[in-house]
Design a protein around this motif. Structure first.
Motif, PDB file in Angstrom:
ATOM      1  N   ALA A  69       6.602   3.319   9.106  1.00  0.00           N
ATOM      2  CA  ALA A  69       5.966   2.590  10.466  1.00  0.00           C
ATOM      3  C   ALA A  69       6.755   2.867  11.381  1.00  0.00           C
ATOM      4  CB  ALA A  69       5.551   1.297  10.051  1.00  0.00           C
ATOM      5  N   GLU A  70       6.082   3.366  12.441  1.00  0.00           N
ATOM      6  CA  GLU A  70       6.791   3.466  13.890  1.00  0.00           C
ATOM      7  C   GLU A  70       6.320   2.261  14.720  1.00  0.00           C
ATOM      8  OE1 GLU A  70       6.898   8.207  14.462  1.00  0.00           O
ATOM      9  OE2 GLU A  70       5.033   7.134  13.784  1.00  0.00           O
ATOM     10  N   LEU A  71       5.328   1.486  14.272  1.00  0.00           N
ATOM     11  CA  LEU A  71       4.404   0.560  15.084  1.00  0.00           C
ATOM     12  C   LEU A  71       4.003  -0.681  14.130  1.00  0.00           C
ATOM     13  CD1 LEU A  71       2.842  -0.049  18.075  1.00  0.00           C
ATOM     14  CD2 LEU A  71       0.977   1.338  16.916  1.00  0.00           C
ATOM     15  N   PHE A  72       4.302  -1.754  14.807  1.00  0.00           N
ATOM     16  CA  PHE A  72       3.940  -2.818  14.161  1.00  0.00           C
ATOM     17  C   PHE A  72       2.850  -3.577  14.882  1.00  0.00           C
ATOM     18  CE2 PHE A  72       8.519  -3.180  12.817  1.00  0.00           C
ATOM     19  CZ  PHE A  72       8.465  -2.546  11.495  1.00  0.00           C
ATOM     20  N   LEU A  73       1.804  -4.097  14.561  1.00  0.00           N
ATOM     21  CA  LEU A  73       0.698  -4.725  15.382  1.00  0.00           C
ATOM     22  C   LEU A  73       0.614  -5.926  14.640  1.00  0.00           C
ATOM     23  CD1 LEU A  73      -1.868  -1.863  15.494  1.00  0.00           C
ATOM     24  CD2 LEU A  73      -0.033  -2.408  16.983  1.00  0.00           C
ATOM     25  N   VAL A  74       0.945  -7.051  15.428  1.00  0.00           N
ATOM     26  CA  VAL A  74       0.813  -8.555  14.932  1.00  0.00           C
ATOM     27  C   VAL A  74      -0.202  -9.280  15.784  1.00  0.00           C
ATOM     28  CG1 VAL A  74       2.399 -10.623  14.526  1.00  0.00           C
ATOM     29  CG2 VAL A  74       3.245  -8.178  14.704  1.00  0.00           C
ATOM     30  N   ALA A  75      -1.185  -9.853  15.029  1.00  0.00           N
ATOM     31  CA  ALA A  75      -2.036 -10.686  15.678  1.00  0.00           C
ATOM     32  C   ALA A  75      -1.617 -12.215  15.465  1.00  0.00           C
ATOM     33  CB  ALA A  75      -3.661 -10.555  15.040  1.00  0.00           C
ATOM     34  N   GLY A 128      -1.905   8.662  16.054  1.00  0.00           N
ATOM     35  CA  GLY A 128      -0.797   9.697  15.333  1.00  0.00           C
ATOM     36  C   GLY A 128       0.304   8.964  14.862  1.00  0.00           C
ATOM     37  N   ALA A 129       0.584   7.616  15.072  1.00  0.00           N
ATOM     38  CA  ALA A 129       1.679   7.166  14.626  1.00  0.00           C
ATOM     39  C   ALA A 129       1.212   6.164  13.374  1.00  0.00           C
ATOM     40  CB  ALA A 129       2.237   6.289  15.746  1.00  0.00           C
ATOM     41  N   ARG A 130       2.066   5.907  12.426  1.00  0.00           N
ATOM     42  CA  ARG A 130       1.962   5.155  11.291  1.00  0.00           C
ATOM     43  C   ARG A 130       2.142   3.467  11.911  1.00  0.00           C
ATOM     44  NH1 ARG A 130       1.021   3.423   6.568  1.00  0.00           N
ATOM     45  NH2 ARG A 130       2.283   2.707   5.393  1.00  0.00           N
ATOM     46  N   ALA A 131       1.256   2.840  11.731  1.00  0.00           N
ATOM     47  CA  ALA A 131       1.279   1.524  12.363  1.00  0.00           C
ATOM     48  C   ALA A 131       1.280   0.517  10.875  1.00  0.00           C
ATOM     49  CB  ALA A 131       0.276   1.198  13.235  1.00  0.00           C
ATOM     50  N   ALA A 132       1.880  -0.696  11.099  1.00  0.00           N
ATOM     51  CA  ALA A 132       1.859  -1.615  10.175  1.00  0.00           C
ATOM     52  C   ALA A 132       1.102  -2.947  10.664  1.00  0.00           C
ATOM     53  CB  ALA A 132       3.336  -1.781   9.456  1.00  0.00           C
ATOM     54  N   VAL A 166      -0.583  -3.741   4.736  1.00  0.00           N
ATOM     55  CA  VAL A 166      -1.420  -2.649   5.440  1.00  0.00           C
ATOM     56  C   VAL A 166      -1.210  -2.046   6.419  1.00  0.00           C
ATOM     57  CG1 VAL A 166      -3.950  -2.542   6.061  1.00  0.00           C
ATOM     58  CG2 VAL A 166      -3.293  -4.376   4.482  1.00  0.00           C
ATOM     59  N   GLY A 167      -1.496  -0.535   6.222  1.00  0.00           N
ATOM     60  CA  GLY A 167      -0.962   0.230   7.353  1.00  0.00           C
ATOM     61  C   GLY A 167      -2.136   1.189   7.702  1.00  0.00           C
ATOM     62  N   VAL A 168      -2.127   1.582   9.031  1.00  0.00           N
ATOM     63  CA  VAL A 168      -3.134   2.462   9.561  1.00  0.00           C
ATOM     64  C   VAL A 168      -2.537   3.427  10.483  1.00  0.00           C
ATOM     65  CG1 VAL A 168      -4.739   0.499   9.373  1.00  0.00           C
ATOM     66  CG2 VAL A 168      -3.292   0.691  11.575  1.00  0.00           C
ATOM     67  N   GLU A 169      -3.243   4.508  10.873  1.00  0.00           N
ATOM     68  CA  GLU A 169      -2.721   5.305  11.925  1.00  0.00           C
ATOM     69  C   GLU A 169      -3.204   4.933  13.412  1.00  0.00           C
ATOM     70  OE1 GLU A 169      -3.464  10.026  12.931  1.00  0.00           O
ATOM     71  OE2 GLU A 169      -2.627   9.680  10.936  1.00  0.00           O
TER      72      GLU A 169
END
Length: 137
Positions: A48-54, A23-27, A17-20
């Motif tokens: 993806a330039e940004l990874f978001l991890v919970a 302005g950056a593509r985040a995974a 799953v990716g989101v913006e």
């Protein structure tokens, strides 16, 4: 992750799953995903330039959590924002905390330690693209 009874509460996904974000593509990913570098490699390949991890890593594996988070950022030349549970669970499990922001070179830019709260960190999202251009791996 069966040792923490996750199969009783969570279902496996069938796609990345990716989101913006700004302005950056985040995974997006969760917890144990950090142990699978190919997951992040595919996301980076998709831009993806940004990874978001919970996550909810216990204190006993805090060093592995930090190692994997820094490695995923550095090997993909992307920012990684980690939000990890802190405090104690009802079963006595002590969670690691360690929520942080990691740069494309693997450096920790901001670290919440074991405390609860909100962590602020200003980042230059273009730094990921510059890193990839300067050292295309």
């Amino acid at each position: 992750f069966p040792p923490m009874a996750e199969p009783e509460h969570l279902g496996a996904g069938d796609r990345r799953v990716g989101v913006e974000v700004a302005g950056a593509r985040a995974a997006l990913s969760i917890c144990f995903d950090l142990r699978f570098p190919e997951h992040y490699r595919h996301d980076a390949g998709d831009g993806a330039e940004l990874f978001l991890v919970a996550s909810a890593w216990p204190r006993a594996r805090a060093e592995a959590l930090r190692l994997f988070a820094r490695a995923r950022a550095a090997e993909n030349q992307a920012f990684l924002v980690l939000c990890n549970r802190t405090g104690n669970g009802d079963d006595g499990t002590r969670f690691a905390g360690g929520s942080c922001v990691i740069g494309p070179d693997g450096a920790v830019l901001a670290d919440a330690g074991e405390r609860e709260g909100v962590l602020f960190c200003e980042i230059d999202l273009a730094a990921a693209a510059r890193a990839r251009e300067a050292f295309p791996v």
